[in-house]
Design an enzyme around this catalytic site. Sequence first.
Site, mmCIF file in Angstrom:
data_model
loop_
_atom_site.group_PDB
_atom_site.id
_atom_site.type_symbol
_atom_site.label_atom_id
_atom_site.label_comp_id
_atom_site.label_asym_id
_atom_site.label_seq_id
_atom_site.Cartn_x
_atom_site.Cartn_y
_atom_site.Cartn_z
ATOM 1 C CD GLN A 173 -3.457 -2.065 4.142
ATOM 2 O OE1 GLN A 173 -3.998 -1.686 5.165
ATOM 3 N NE2 GLN A 173 -2.253 -2.613 4.154
ATOM 4 C CD GLN A 219 3.313 -0.909 9.084
ATOM 5 O OE1 GLN A 219 2.640 -1.642 8.359
ATOM 6 N NE2 GLN A 219 3.316 -1.043 10.395
ATOM 7 C CD1 TRP A 451 -7.125 -8.022 4.398
ATOM 8 C CD2 TRP A 451 -9.284 -7.539 4.775
ATOM 9 N NE1 TRP A 451 -7.320 -7.958 5.770
ATOM 10 C CE2 TRP A 451 -8.623 -7.660 6.020
ATOM 11 C CE3 TRP A 451 -10.645 -7.235 4.751
ATOM 12 C CZ2 TRP A 451 -9.302 -7.494 7.238
ATOM 13 C CZ3 TRP A 451 -11.311 -7.056 5.959
ATOM 14 C CH2 TRP A 451 -10.637 -7.202 7.181
ATOM 15 C CD GLU A 495 -2.795 -6.636 3.940
ATOM 16 O OE1 GLU A 495 -1.809 -6.466 4.679
ATOM 17 O OE2 GLU A 495 -3.898 -6.089 4.117
ATOM 18 C CD GLU A 517 0.154 -8.408 7.920
ATOM 19 O OE1 GLU A 517 0.954 -7.792 8.642
ATOM 20 O OE2 GLU A 517 -1.070 -8.263 7.993
ATOM 21 C CE1 TYR A 520 -1.278 -10.677 10.131
ATOM 22 C CE2 TYR A 520 -3.167 -10.326 11.562
ATOM 23 C CZ TYR A 520 -2.125 -9.819 10.813
ATOM 24 O OH TYR A 520 -1.926 -8.461 10.768
#
Length: 622
Positions: A173, A219, A451, A495, A517, A520
């Site tokens: 990215q 990806q 991000w 993300e 994404e 986490y």
Amino acid sequence: MRQSLGVRRLGRALTVGLVLTTAASTTSAAAVAGPPRPGTQSLGPRVTVFDPSMPVSEIQATLDATYARQVGNEMGTDRYAFLFKPGSYGTPEQPLQIKVGYYTEIAGLGAAPTDVRITGKIEAYNRCLQDNGTSNCIALVNFWRTLSNLSLTVNAAGQDGCRSSANFWAVSQAVSMRRLNIDGGGLSLMDYCTAGPQYASGGFIADSRLPATTNGSQQQWLTRNSEVAGWSNAVWNQVFAGVVGAPDDATFPDPPYTTLDTNPLSREKPYLFVDGTGRYQVRVPAVRRDSRGISWGDGLTPGRTIGLDDFYVAKPSDPVRVINAQLARGKHLLLTPGVYDIARSIEVKRANTVVLGLGHATLTAVDGAVPLDVADVPGVIVAGVTIDAGLRESPVLLRVGSKHGRGHGTPANPTTLSDVYFRVGGPHIGRTTIALEVNSDHVLIDHTWVWRGDHGVEGFTEGVNGDTDRWRTNTGRYGAVINGDHVTATGLFVEHFQRYNTVWNGDDGTTILYQNELPYDPPTQADWRNGDVAGWAGYKVGDHVRRHTLHGGGVYVFNQNNPSIHTENGFEVPRRPGVRLHHIMTVNLSAGTIDHVVNGVGEAADMTRVGAPVYLAEYPLP
């Protein structure tokens, strides 16, 4: 960062804040000799301007020295731009072979990409992160670098057998390739010459003429308004818009290509060039609609030219009050490379203002400030700028228009954000409520990475307790909030935010490639819950929205901190005929579960299908 299968998350960066002391820390002799004439002033101490009369060995040594300092300087403060005046560099016998590290921009200063020709290579390789740099070789953290506005004839003379097989651009990215003309060899978007696993997670190409291109392990990727001689490999989510030679998507998801014959809306990023008299100018490309192919095929890209005299050339030490006073006088703004501490907003109030950053110029919020605030006026362009959250929570990092002042945008002259990147945590603790808030109508977002950092140097990186601390410390509720109507995003990467990563409340919105994404680090399901709903969708279209279109979207889950956590839907949209999702997917990266792709439809992305996406070709279902 993308967590791919079998790859453990990185620890903190090892190299931070190195200061370059070689010739690369000054502009070229050609740029500084004698008193500067109008339009030829210095572009700052971290901008190097090369002239074709310079020996190739001197240019190579300068670039090699910078790469040695920047190849691992992921969370550092150094920023660099290397600019090439029109002419030829390198020869078949002595090619110029450039490797590009963090926070480095390589760009030509021609009016067209064909005005600067490099014989050699311009490359980014995997970083090998274990066993003294011999294993765990990946491109998953190869962020923040820029390549644009030049021609490259690939020449690998002197490189070994594998390295000679292509020009390697193994990135993820916050990396853009724009206005390139590449011939003489192939282009590979993965580095297959190092040890495995060789994962990559990019990326973006625009306005370029490319040879046969190996996507490899990438990806997801967006290529728009370009020409390609061929494209191989698809992985999860490859999107093409207005690309001559793009692969057919008729058999989606095998392979998972998404191809639009034309791109509904584009405006190429402004670029610096040197005219025939040696004066610096900025070309501001015109808006194109329903376009296909490159903008420079017939010569100069259509648009307007602004002399550098009409810009305030800022340096990181300049007070914001001085920058704002210059903007109020009608100046445009050129941000030279460096990190700017912003304790009050840079205010862009005049229509058609251009804010152009060089070398990943970075605005860091101080004391909860909004670093960049754009008024509800048409035609503003912000390009090449990174915006970081600071220790005290900011309400927003970049605001476009006020919530109560919508309606001043125009279809013919949209406000445009090109290569604008956001970071919450990473080099230091960061906190914000919203990263990007768009309130104006008629806005084009052309490549952004928003991000909330999943790794960095601030000490909240390793282990369960560390991730719990990160969840409470580096806080970002929403990544992108789109309230304006008629907003288009080409290349929207968001993300790790703690509620909806993207909330789209405006009507008539369009996204072409969405990559997300989920975070986490939620410690428990209770921390990752929206009322009675398990988790927050990665892409949320507001319940009142009547018309919205998404082409090519992916939401990934890797709940490393607590693998038992569920997210009910990857996408959440109102059930209306005017809301259409085309080629969407979810995927499990070995921790956590997304129960459905969208609105309760689609199988679970869970531990029974790690790494295997769950696809829907259309929603609503036909």
